[in-house]
Design a protein around this motif. Structure first.
Motif, short mmCIF file in Angstrom:
data_model
loop_
_atom_site.label_atom_id
_atom_site.label_comp_id
_atom_site.label_asym_id
_atom_site.label_seq_id
_atom_site.Cartn_x
_atom_site.Cartn_y
_atom_site.Cartn_z
N ALA A 75 -79.34 -41.20 -55.66
CA ALA A 75 -80.45 -42.46 -55.95
C ALA A 75 -79.73 -43.50 -56.22
O ALA A 75 -79.97 -44.71 -55.78
CB ALA A 75 -81.45 -41.97 -56.94
N ILE A 76 -78.49 -43.32 -57.00
CA ILE A 76 -77.69 -44.78 -57.36
C ILE A 76 -76.97 -45.41 -55.99
O ILE A 76 -77.28 -46.58 -55.95
CB ILE A 76 -76.46 -44.32 -58.23
CG1 ILE A 76 -76.94 -43.84 -59.44
CG2 ILE A 76 -75.72 -45.63 -58.49
CD1 ILE A 76 -75.88 -43.04 -60.37
N ILE A 77 -76.75 -44.69 -54.90
CA ILE A 77 -76.20 -45.35 -53.97
C ILE A 77 -77.16 -46.13 -53.09
O ILE A 77 -76.75 -47.16 -52.59
CB ILE A 77 -75.58 -44.08 -53.01
CG1 ILE A 77 -74.33 -43.31 -53.60
CG2 ILE A 77 -75.41 -44.65 -51.52
CD1 ILE A 77 -73.92 -42.36 -52.72
N HIS A 78 -78.42 -45.68 -53.23
CA HIS A 78 -79.50 -46.56 -52.70
C HIS A 78 -79.70 -47.83 -53.62
O HIS A 78 -80.24 -49.05 -53.05
CB HIS A 78 -80.75 -45.77 -52.45
CG HIS A 78 -80.64 -44.74 -51.45
ND1 HIS A 78 -80.57 -45.05 -50.07
CD2 HIS A 78 -80.81 -43.53 -51.64
CE1 HIS A 78 -80.53 -43.89 -49.40
NE2 HIS A 78 -80.59 -42.69 -50.38
N MET A 79 -79.27 -47.88 -54.68
CA MET A 79 -79.29 -49.09 -55.59
C MET A 79 -78.36 -50.12 -55.41
O MET A 79 -78.42 -51.16 -56.07
CB MET A 79 -79.60 -48.79 -57.06
CG MET A 79 -80.67 -47.82 -57.27
SD MET A 79 -80.66 -47.07 -59.00
CE MET A 79 -80.76 -48.53 -59.90
N ALA A 122 -64.87 -36.95 -57.07
CA ALA A 122 -63.91 -37.11 -55.67
C ALA A 122 -65.12 -37.31 -54.65
O ALA A 122 -65.26 -38.15 -53.73
CB ALA A 122 -63.00 -36.03 -55.46
N GLY A 123 -66.06 -36.22 -54.81
CA GLY A 123 -67.23 -36.35 -53.80
C GLY A 123 -67.99 -37.80 -53.99
O GLY A 123 -68.27 -38.31 -52.90
N ILE A 124 -68.18 -37.97 -55.15
CA ILE A 124 -69.10 -39.53 -55.37
C ILE A 124 -68.18 -40.49 -54.69
O ILE A 124 -68.85 -41.35 -54.10
CB ILE A 124 -69.37 -39.53 -56.66
CG1 ILE A 124 -70.18 -38.48 -57.50
CG2 ILE A 124 -69.82 -40.91 -57.13
CD1 ILE A 124 -70.15 -38.51 -58.91
N LEU A 155 -69.45 -43.21 -52.11
CA LEU A 155 -69.47 -44.67 -52.55
C LEU A 155 -68.44 -45.58 -51.66
O LEU A 155 -68.75 -46.82 -51.18
CB LEU A 155 -69.10 -45.01 -53.85
CG LEU A 155 -69.93 -44.44 -54.95
CD1 LEU A 155 -69.68 -44.41 -56.38
CD2 LEU A 155 -71.38 -45.25 -54.67
N GLY A 156 -67.26 -45.03 -51.31
CA GLY A 156 -66.11 -45.62 -50.45
C GLY A 156 -66.86 -46.01 -49.07
O GLY A 156 -66.37 -47.14 -48.66
N ASN A 157 -67.68 -45.17 -48.52
CA ASN A 157 -68.29 -45.45 -47.26
C ASN A 157 -68.94 -46.56 -47.21
O ASN A 157 -69.33 -47.08 -46.24
CB ASN A 157 -68.91 -43.98 -46.87
CG ASN A 157 -68.01 -43.05 -46.48
OD1 ASN A 157 -67.05 -43.07 -46.17
ND2 ASN A 157 -68.56 -41.62 -46.38
N GLU A 158 -69.73 -46.87 -48.40
CA GLU A 158 -70.73 -48.01 -48.60
C GLU A 158 -69.82 -49.24 -49.14
O GLU A 158 -70.49 -50.23 -49.45
CB GLU A 158 -71.69 -47.51 -49.62
CG GLU A 158 -72.68 -46.51 -49.11
CD GLU A 158 -73.33 -46.64 -47.89
OE1 GLU A 158 -73.79 -47.70 -47.83
OE2 GLU A 158 -73.72 -45.78 -46.95
#
Length: 598
Positions: free
Chosen positions: A60-64, A87-89, A93-96
């Protein structure tokens, strides 16, 4: 990914650190996720809490978040090494193109898992693509009924885009109906998001601000494929101060007169539930004398030492502004900020606005007058009186003001403060400061009446406001010279004696901090603010009445009224152009000035 911990100050600004530290403490030291706004230097200058203790919230944070933001969370254990979950997070995030940091609970150490995205080069605007957005086949045409493409609007957009791309100054006269707001908002938004350089749009009227915030920006949010943040920025004094509200509530008789109690109580009740805390949210227009008692002010803030710092109406608004790509302000707010930055530097804590790199001035036909007012001097009889009465006032045998409030606070804590220290306070406040302020009020009234009488002999109509320019010929007048040599010097000495007396109270409060804790600091800051205001007004008085600077014009404004004679002292630069050149045109790579008439 980084393999080492880094210097936290290279990644987080002080205000962001204090904010995070407070919220981690509030969460009992448990895990808290924050989203931070990264500036062009790669430093997070503002943060907000988005989740507490739940990594399942990360999708949900990634969409914010937006490209170029940073997500930060603490490890309660104190160990900063990323876990498998981290590491997964970080990968997501790095992709964004979103940075990812881990901090300890005190926010003194940081592990940079994903570095912030720093623009390698400026992303220039493509004017043709932006023009198509406003064209007959563009998204606006689909979203709006009766949409009509306007060639002048598209031409203006191209000029604005060129000014951004080429670091130019643009002067654009755009008649009513051109659609100039969209013509500059589109390039400003695109530039700010792509290059992480904040833009300020400053207007002359509240009507245009409301159009931008309530109509144009929501329309662009609904139709632009680009996510962006825009915030309306208000002056600090538009916000209520929670610390002052608490103090007024604790001892209303020492802060207000009986006829003000009802209005103050209504404001106190409103502030308990107001999400915004600004005057426009209040529901009624408060009287100036009442609002002044509880408004937020730059020289009375305790900043991070204030118990209400993290729930402060003003600082919450400031954090929202620091997370915005585009700020909407008025001319007065922008030039107040430019004036402070010119005097105290870009890093000044008293700067009015978060840092910005590009400026758009709508209704620009007014800027010379506004700028002149902020780079000149202005004070008045009533301005002095407001400060005096904030410190001490007797009306109908009742005492109000900061000095009686300070004494009352001390007497209530008499068991904690030594008798010797309490006697020193009583001697300085009751015996020196309060009588000196009464005398100073008489000296003020005497000087202003003499200035009014002198000016009255020069005016042509006694019922209209009169402006008298203090030219060399006029100031050679015998009566003027007598006022300057005899009465102005007495007045200024009386003023500085009062400041000296207040300084002694402030030093006593520093000695009392051991007994009173934060209360002593709060009282000292409030008293120091009024003392500094008196000194500033002394400088302004000297600048208007005593200086003979050829670069400034000086004048008196006077008007008789049923409430007494009004006297204002004013000065302004004779030529504002060199000041605008230094503070605006040389400092900012892009400055857009537009109006229907220029």
């Amino acid at each position: 990914m980084s393999q080492n911990a880094r210097n936290i100050k290279d990644y987080l600004a002080d205000e962001a650190i204090f904010y995070m530290r407070h919220h981690i403490q509030q969460a009992g030291g448990n895990e808290v996720f924050f989203v931070g706004k990264v500036n062009s230097k790669g430093v997070v200058e503002a943060v907000q809490v988005v989740a507490r203790g739940n990594k399942m919230m990360v999708p949900a944070i990634i969409h914010m978040v937006h490209t170029g933001d940073a997500v930060i969370h603490n490890h309660p254990s104190g160990g900063l090494q990323p876990s498998n979950a981290d590491a997964g997070i970080a990968s997501e995030l790095g992709n964004e193109a979103v940075a990812f940091y881990i901090v300890n609970n005190y926010v003194s150490d940081i592990y940079v898992v994903v570095e912030p995205q720093k623009p390698k080069q400026i992303v220039k605007l493509k004017a043709k693509r932006l023009q198509e957005f406003l064209g007959p086949q563009g998204p606006l045409a689909s979203a709006l009924e009766n949409f009509e493409a306007r060639p002048p609007q598209q031409h203006m957009l191209a000029q604005v885009a060129e000014a951004f791309n080429e670091n130019k100054i643009a002067l654009i006269e755009a008649g009513t109906g051109t659609g100039k707001t969209l013509a500059y908002l589109l390039p400003a938004i695109e530039w700010s998001v792509r290059n992480r350089e904040r833009a300020v749009v400053a207007t002359g009227t509240i009507n245009l601000q409301e159009q931008l915030i309530n109509k144009d920006i929501p329309l662009l949010r609904a139709t632009l494929p680009l996510k962006f943040r825009a915030e309306l920025v208000k002056g600090r004094t538009n916000y209520a101060c929670k610390r002052k509200l608490q103090e007024v509530q604790s001892q209303p008789d020492l802060f207000s007169e009986v006829n003000q109690h009802q209005e103050l109580n209504a404001i106190i009740d409103w502030a308990k539930n107001s999400p915004d805390g600004s005057k426009s949210d209040l529901g009624f227009l408060p009287s100036e004398t009442v609002w002044e008692k509880i408004q937020s002010e730059s020289d009375t803030t305790l900043r991070t030492k204030c118990p209400f710092y993290n729930e402060c109406f003003f600082y919450n608004a400031r954090r929202r502004a620091a997370n915005a790509n585009v700020l909407i302000a008025n001319h007065h707010l922008l030039f107040a900020d430019l004036s402070v930055r010119g005097e105290k530097g870009d890093s000044s804590e008293v700067a009015v606005l978060p840092k910005y790199q590009r400026i758009i001035l709508d209704e620009a036909h007014d800027i010379e007058e506004v700028a002149s007012s902020y780079f000149g001097a202005a004070t008045s009889y009533h301005a002095f009186l407001r400060v005096i009465h904030k410190l001490y006032r007797i009306k109908d045998t009742k005492q109000t003001g900061l000095l009686p409030y300070t004494m009352a606070k001390l007497q209530r804590r008499a068991g904690a403060v030594t008798r010797t220290l309490l006697d020193k306070f009583r001697e300085q406040i009751d015996g020196v400061c309060e009588p000196a302020l009464v005398n100073f009020e008489h000296d003020l009234a005497d000087l202003m009446e003499r200035l009014f009488a002198w000016g009255a002999s020069k005016r042509q109509n006694e019922y209209e406001e009169t402006k008298i320019r203090l030219t060399p010929a006029l100031t050679r007048d015998k009566l003027w010279q007598e006022i300057i040599t005899k009465h102005v010097s007495v007045f200024l000495k009386s003023l500085r004696d009062n400041v000296e007396a207040l300084d002694k109270v402030i030093k006593l409060l520093e000695n009392a901090e051991h007994y009173l804790g934060g209360e002593a600091n709060s009282l000292a800051v409030d008293l120091n603010a009024q003392a500094n205001r008196l000194l500033d007004m002394a400088t302004q008085t000297e600048q208007v009445l005593l200086s003979d600077d050829e670069n400034n014009i000086r004048w008196l404004e006077m008007k008789a009224s049923r409430w007494g004679n009004v006297v204002r002292l004013r000065s302004a630069p004779l030529d504002i152009a060199p000041i605008l050149q230094k503070t605006v045109f040389e400092k900012f790579p892009t400055v857009i000035m537009t109006s229907a008439t220029l």
